[in-house]
Scaffold this active site. Structure first.
Site, short mmCIF file in Angstrom:
data_model
loop_
_atom_site.label_atom_id
_atom_site.label_comp_id
_atom_site.label_asym_id
_atom_site.label_seq_id
_atom_site.Cartn_x
_atom_site.Cartn_y
_atom_site.Cartn_z
N GLY A 1 0.95 -1.13 0.07
CA GLY A 1 -0.09 -0.01 0.20
C GLY A 1 0.92 1.21 -0.02
N ASN B 1 4.29 4.83 -12.08
CA ASN B 1 3.70 3.74 -11.65
C ASN B 1 2.34 4.05 -11.99
OD1 ASN B 1 2.85 1.39 -10.59
ND2 ASN B 1 3.88 1.56 -8.53
N CYS C 1 -0.33 0.09 -9.71
CA CYS C 1 -0.21 -0.67 -8.47
C CYS C 1 -1.41 -1.25 -8.09
CB CYS C 1 0.02 0.54 -7.39
SG CYS C 1 0.12 -0.06 -5.70
N LYS D 1 5.24 2.10 -16.17
CA LYS D 1 5.49 0.66 -15.60
C LYS D 1 3.72 0.13 -15.73
CE LYS D 1 6.86 -2.68 -12.53
NZ LYS D 1 7.40 -2.47 -11.31
N THR E 1 2.65 -6.45 -10.52
CA THR E 1 2.05 -7.78 -9.78
C THR E 1 0.57 -8.49 -10.49
OG1 THR E 1 1.29 -6.64 -7.84
CG2 THR E 1 3.56 -7.87 -7.93
N THR F 1 11.23 -10.23 -6.65
CA THR F 1 10.89 -10.90 -5.47
C THR F 1 12.18 -11.76 -5.00
OG1 THR F 1 8.71 -11.43 -6.23
CG2 THR F 1 9.35 -12.71 -4.61
O1 RRO Z 1 3.25 -0.77 -2.38
C1 RRO Z 1 2.64 -1.64 -2.97
O2 RRO Z 1 1.63 -2.30 -2.29
C2 RRO Z 1 2.75 -2.23 -4.32
C3 RRO Z 1 3.12 -1.29 -5.38
BR1 RRO Z 1 3.31 0.63 -5.21
C4 RRO Z 1 3.25 -1.77 -6.73
O3 RRO Z 1 3.31 -1.09 -7.66
N1 RRO Z 1 3.10 -3.07 -6.95
C5 RRO Z 1 2.70 -4.14 -5.81
O4 RRO Z 1 2.71 -5.25 -6.21
N2 RRO Z 1 2.65 -3.50 -4.65
#
Ligand code: RRO
Length: 289
Positions: free
Chosen positions: A72, A127, A130, A164, A192, A265
């Site tokens: 988050g 980004n 997210c 992204k 993700t 990861t």
């Molecule tokens: O911070 C996150 O929860 C997060 C971000 Br900003 C993102 O771009 N991708 C992700 O899997 N988690």
């Protein structure tokens, strides 16, 4: 030596945003980290205009061959980043890419101007993907929104803009084309994949937010397919990522058309994975004649 939008890099392996805390790593490894930095460029954790504390725990859930996160976006906000983190990140021996995210075009513009003015910053990653911020619209899910954002931001900085991309759309290549048409210099993918898991003890979601984003080796074939589709559709370079654990995995992304590869990861399991992946990849690449 690979080149990304005019930025010369020592090798093709960088980090995925948010998966390697270079400031914490420096505290642990000391200046040894700087002598043999694991990545040829460093991408910061995403910052937002104002500080955020992030989501409630539980934020991470391990899955077969991967993990789900819903962190988050905890961060110090633009001013905190510029004052506290940027001076430390500027000491890294590699070009710095700052990842930014906002919920409106105006706020994105404030971030791009604030970060883009700084000589320490080589490029900006937008980004737009997210999965863990509940702001309604995810810009990167819609080609028209992505193009409109780029058209707003492009005139505001001379720094390269990297978009992204999200994997959570039917046609990521359509979003990549929109980013390119809006003036993006590169794309990076994948972020993700939207995912959830149930805690067998509580019968409730294992992630407090209910769902999060899946990463790790489980997503690699999806990432390779999306990188291949995007690279066939655009002329700008792509940074490929998703479950890269070793040199052979990295080569899959280069063979799919990516200019660079990011390790994500795997760095949680082995913080120096980037260095190992780069060494293994160089063994697999033909030596330049
Ligand atoms: O911070 C996150 O929860 C997060 C971000 Br900003 C993102 O771009 N991708 C992700 O899997 N988690």
């Amino acid at each position: 030596m690979p080149d990304l939008c005019g930025i010369q890099l020592q090798h093709p392996v960088i980090n995925a945003s948010g998966t390697f805390d270079a400031i914490a790593a420096r505290r642990v490894y000391g200046d040894e980290l700087l002598r043999d930095f694991p990545f040829s460029a460093f991408v910061s954790k995403t910052i937002t205009p104002e500080p955020r504390v992030g989501n409630e725990p539980q934020r991470i859930w391990e899955t077969p061959a991967g993990m789900i996160n819903s962190i988050g976006l905890p961060n110090k906000g633009l001013d905190g980043f510029l004052a506290e983190d940027l001076p430390q990140l500027a000491e890294l021996p590699v070009p710095l890419i700052v990842s930014v995210m906002a919920t409106t075009r105006e706020e994105f513009a404030r971030l791009v101007e604030g970060v883009g003015d700084r000589d320490e910053v080589a490029a900006i990653e937008l980004n737009v993907s997210c999965p863990n911020v509940h702001s309604g619209l995810i810009v990167g899910e819609q080609p028209l929104e992505t193009a409109a954002l780029l058209e707003e931001l492009r005139p505001r900085t001379a720094k390269p803009l990297i978009v992204k991309l999200t994997p959570n759309v039917a046609d990521p290549a359509a979003v990549a084309v929109a980013a390119e048409e809006g003036g993006a210099d590169a794309v990076s993918l994948i972020n993700t994949l939207k995912a959830s898991a149930t805690d067998p003890l509580t019968h409730r979601p294992g992630i407090a937010a209910g769902h999060g984003g899946l990463s790790g080796p489980a997503v690699r074939p999806i990432a390779v397919a999306q990188v291949r589709a995007v690279c066939a559709a655009v002329g700008i370079p792509a940074i490929g990522m998703g479950g890269v654990c070793d040199g052979a995995d990295a080569l899959e992304f280069l063979d799919a058309g990516a200019r660079l590869v990011a390790v994500g990861t795997e760095s949680f399991r082995d913080p120096l994975a980037g260095r190992r992946v780069a060494a293994e990849l160089s063994e697999l690449l033909p030596t330049p004649s």
